[in-house]
Design a protein around this motif. Structure first.
Motif, PDB file in Angstrom:
ATOM      1  N   MET C   1       0.615  -1.400  -0.188  1.00 49.64           N
ATOM      2  CA  MET C   1       0.044  -0.046   0.083  1.00 49.64           C
ATOM      3  C   MET C   1       0.731   1.261  -0.135  1.00 49.64           C
ATOM      4  O   MET C   1       0.833   2.167  -0.836  1.00 49.64           O
ATOM      5  N   THR C   2       1.872   1.195   0.875  1.00 45.57           N
ATOM      6  CA  THR C   2       2.815   2.284   0.811  1.00 45.57           C
ATOM      7  C   THR C   2       3.497   2.632  -0.470  1.00 45.57           C
ATOM      8  O   THR C   2       3.828   3.482  -0.825  1.00 45.57           O
ATOM      9  N   LEU C   3       3.821   1.382  -0.937  1.00 44.97           N
ATOM     10  CA  LEU C   3       4.489   1.400  -2.058  1.00 44.97           C
ATOM     11  C   LEU C   3       3.697   2.175  -3.150  1.00 44.97           C
ATOM     12  O   LEU C   3       4.308   3.042  -4.024  1.00 44.97           O
ATOM     13  N   ILE C   4       2.534   1.834  -3.273  1.00 46.51           N
ATOM     14  CA  ILE C   4       1.641   2.227  -4.451  1.00 46.51           C
ATOM     15  C   ILE C   4       1.532   3.762  -4.128  1.00 46.51           C
ATOM     16  O   ILE C   4       1.607   4.726  -5.138  1.00 46.51           O
ATOM     17  N   VAL C   5       1.547   4.196  -2.745  1.00 45.54           N
ATOM     18  CA  VAL C   5       1.357   5.917  -2.673  1.00 45.54           C
ATOM     19  C   VAL C   5       2.539   6.416  -2.953  1.00 45.54           C
ATOM     20  O   VAL C   5       2.616   7.489  -3.684  1.00 45.54           O
ATOM     21  N   ASP C   6       3.815   5.825  -2.658  1.00 48.24           N
ATOM     22  CA  ASP C   6       4.915   6.249  -3.016  1.00 48.24           C
ATOM     23  C   ASP C   6       5.086   6.494  -4.449  1.00 48.24           C
ATOM     24  O   ASP C   6       5.768   7.438  -4.971  1.00 48.24           O
ATOM     25  N   VAL C   7       4.789   5.257  -5.180  1.00 53.76           N
ATOM     26  CA  VAL C   7       5.199   5.574  -6.686  1.00 53.76           C
ATOM     27  C   VAL C   7       4.062   6.735  -7.236  1.00 53.76           C
ATOM     28  O   VAL C   7       4.553   7.269  -8.018  1.00 53.76           O
ATOM     29  N   ALA C   8       2.943   6.624  -6.806  1.00 56.61           N
ATOM     30  CA  ALA C   8       1.969   7.734  -7.178  1.00 56.61           C
ATOM     31  C   ALA C   8       2.472   9.123  -6.855  1.00 56.61           C
ATOM     32  O   ALA C   8       2.581   9.959  -8.007  1.00 56.61           O
ATOM     33  N   SER C   9       3.036   9.299  -5.913  1.00 57.69           N
ATOM     34  CA  SER C   9       3.414  10.549  -5.552  1.00 57.69           C
ATOM     35  C   SER C   9       4.666  10.993  -6.079  1.00 57.69           C
ATOM     36  O   SER C   9       4.937  12.039  -6.878  1.00 57.69           O
ATOM     37  N   PHE C  10       5.694   9.899  -6.598  1.00 58.35           N
ATOM     38  CA  PHE C  10       6.857  10.100  -7.278  1.00 58.35           C
ATOM     39  C   PHE C  10       6.485  10.636  -8.561  1.00 58.35           C
ATOM     40  O   PHE C  10       7.158  11.600  -9.203  1.00 58.35           O
ATOM     41  N   VAL C  11       5.696   9.851  -9.361  1.00 61.00           N
ATOM     42  CA  VAL C  11       5.045  10.229 -10.671  1.00 61.00           C
ATOM     43  C   VAL C  11       4.450  11.660 -10.510  1.00 61.00           C
ATOM     44  O   VAL C  11       4.938  12.460 -11.680  1.00 61.00           O
ATOM     45  N   LEU C  12       3.738  12.076  -9.687  1.00 58.61           N
ATOM     46  CA  LEU C  12       3.159  13.297  -9.578  1.00 58.61           C
ATOM     47  C   LEU C  12       4.228  14.386  -9.483  1.00 58.61           C
ATOM     48  O   LEU C  12       4.281  15.512 -10.239  1.00 58.61           O
ATOM     49  N   ILE C  13       4.971  14.286  -8.581  1.00 56.75           N
ATOM     50  CA  ILE C  13       6.307  15.219  -8.652  1.00 56.75           C
ATOM     51  C   ILE C  13       6.766  15.274  -9.623  1.00 56.75           C
ATOM     52  O   ILE C  13       7.429  16.666 -10.264  1.00 56.75           O
ATOM     53  N   LEU C  14       7.350  14.334 -10.389  1.00 57.12           N
ATOM     54  CA  LEU C  14       8.246  14.166 -11.559  1.00 57.12           C
ATOM     55  C   LEU C  14       7.419  15.192 -12.666  1.00 57.12           C
ATOM     56  O   LEU C  14       7.774  15.910 -13.533  1.00 57.12           O
ATOM     57  N   ALA C  15       6.132  14.726 -12.870  1.00 57.08           N
ATOM     58  CA  ALA C  15       5.248  15.521 -13.924  1.00 57.08           C
ATOM     59  C   ALA C  15       5.194  16.742 -13.377  1.00 57.08           C
ATOM     60  O   ALA C  15       5.373  17.651 -14.321  1.00 57.08           O
ATOM     61  N   GLY C  16       5.002  17.124 -12.144  1.00 58.24           N
ATOM     62  CA  GLY C  16       5.100  18.837 -11.879  1.00 58.24           C
ATOM     63  C   GLY C  16       6.190  19.267 -12.134  1.00 58.24           C
ATOM     64  O   GLY C  16       6.526  20.408 -12.651  1.00 58.24           O
ATOM     65  N   SER C  17       7.458  18.725 -11.856  1.00 56.07           N
ATOM     66  CA  SER C  17       8.728  19.149 -12.333  1.00 56.07           C
ATOM     67  C   SER C  17       8.753  19.368 -13.834  1.00 56.07           C
ATOM     68  O   SER C  17       9.524  20.261 -14.396  1.00 56.07           O
TER      69      SER C  17
END
Lengths: 92, 157, 124
Positions: C1-17
């Motif tokens: 579960m934490t892994l999914i949240v981590d991956v989702a947040s990383f993807v969002l942060i990269l897209a934002g960058s």
């Protein structure tokens, strides 16, 4: 990951600084200044997360308010040449 | 009624920013919120323009729609920026706003500006001068889809 | 579960960058001040939005998320105000935007000058 975001923000920040230096009109510089302000807020939040100190967000909120007021004040000064100018003085 | 809602909003803001829940700080928060509401009332900043509680139901459907519009047009503008030919066709146009209240007009003008690709450059009565990055954006606005959407949002009770 | 949240947040942060860098690039490439404003608003809306949603996923349901939400709302509400003030000031100062087409005088558009009821408390 936060490091990648920090690098992206620094790249955008340097581009905005170049635009602020190049101009050519005063509005380009004000726009670049406002963008630098926004990027600085994002950078504060990102570095806060990077170093594990999210308290920097409070500084970011203050910076956001100052950014708005500062940009509007500069625009008003360049439009009227006077920060105390009142629109209602001119309308009959 | 409006004052009570403003008080609750300000007190929640205080709680979120302070993060300490001791009796003295809570009392200080209540006091500050009461003073802020009193000053807002003296400045007549707590009317339907300064604290538009009547729009709350409308925001539930309008904001998600606006966010989706922002995402779509952001993607379009980003594609234009990274395109090596830079295929922009800046267009200046004038559109009529059909909102009845100042809050509605401000919402419409700000929504146009918030959507990348279109900027409200001047407001005169209910005619907005809009600068669009591409010609299609200007034509879309002249069609009045967003205008109708904001008018609907303003009329929801 | 934490892994999914981590991956989702990383993807969002990269897209934002990505959107932030694209906005900065647009600030350099666009030909005049009005078109540059469009590029700057990419940073203010999607760049900041995606970055902060990614941070919120990292922070979880805490006070930090509430502060991030306030900061995001602040940027979202003040951004258009500043952009509009800037565009209005630039037009008033007589800067002619670089245009492919000027549709502000088209015959089927709204008439020039003050048309319609002028609302109280509005700047002319």
């Amino acid at each position: 990951m936060f490091a990648a975001a920090t690098i992206a923000l620094l790249v955008a920040l340097s581009l905005a600084v170049v635009r602020a230096l190049k101009g050519p009109t005063v509005f380009d510089r004000v726009l670049a200044g406002n963008t630098i302000g926004t990027l600085a807020i994002l950078l504060l939040a990102t570095v806060g997360f990077l170093t594990g100190r999210p308290e920097w967000l409070d500084v970011g909120i203050t910076y956001g308010l100052l950014n708005l007021i500062g940009t509007l004040a500069i625009l008003k000064f360049f439009r009227h040449g006077d920060l105390a100018y009142d629109v209602e003085e001119d309308t009959p | 009624m409006r004052q009570i809602s403003l008080f609750i909003a300000l007190f929640l803001f205080w709680l979120a920013l302070s993060g300490y829940y001791k009796a003295f700080l809570l009392a200080a928060g209540v006091g500050s919120a009461i003073f802020a509401v009193y000053f807002a009332h003296r400045m007549t900043a707590d009317d339907e323009e300064g604290h538009p509680t009547q729009l709350f139901l409308g925001t539930l459907t309008y904001y998600p729609w606006l966010v989706w519009e922002i995402v779509k047009s952001c993607w379009a503008v980003t594609k234009l920026i990274v395109d090596p030919r830079l295929p922009i066709s800046p267009t200046l146009t004038r559109v009529t706003a059909t909102q009845k209240t100042t809050v509605g007009l401000a919402t419409y003008a700000n929504s146009i500006t918030l959507t990348p690709g279109t900027i409200t450059a001047a407001v005169d009565g209910n005619v907005l001068t809009v600068h669009a990055l591409v010609r299609d954006g200007a034509i879309d606005l002249e069609g009045g889809g967003m205008d109708q959407r904001v008018t609907q949002f303003e009329e929801v009770r | 579960m934490t892994l999914i949240v981590d991956v989702a947040s990383f993807v969002l942060i990269l897209a934002g960058s990505f959107f932030i860098v694209a906005g900065g690039l647009g600030l350099m490439r666009m030909p005049d001040v009005f078109t540059r404003m469009h590029a700057a608003s990419v940073i203010e809306t999607l760049g900041a939005g995606l970055l902060f949603i990614g941070f919120m996923l990292q922070a979880g349901f805490t006070l930090i998320s509430a502060k991030l939400l306030f900061l995001l709302a602040l940027i979202f509400f003040t951004g258009p105000v500043v952009t509009h003030a800037l565009a209005q000031a630039a037009l008033q100062a007589g800067i002619r935007p670089y245009l492919a087409e000027d549709r502000s005088d088209r015959p089927d558009g709204p008439p020039k000058g003050s048309s319609g009821p002028r609302r109280p408390g509005e700047e002319g």
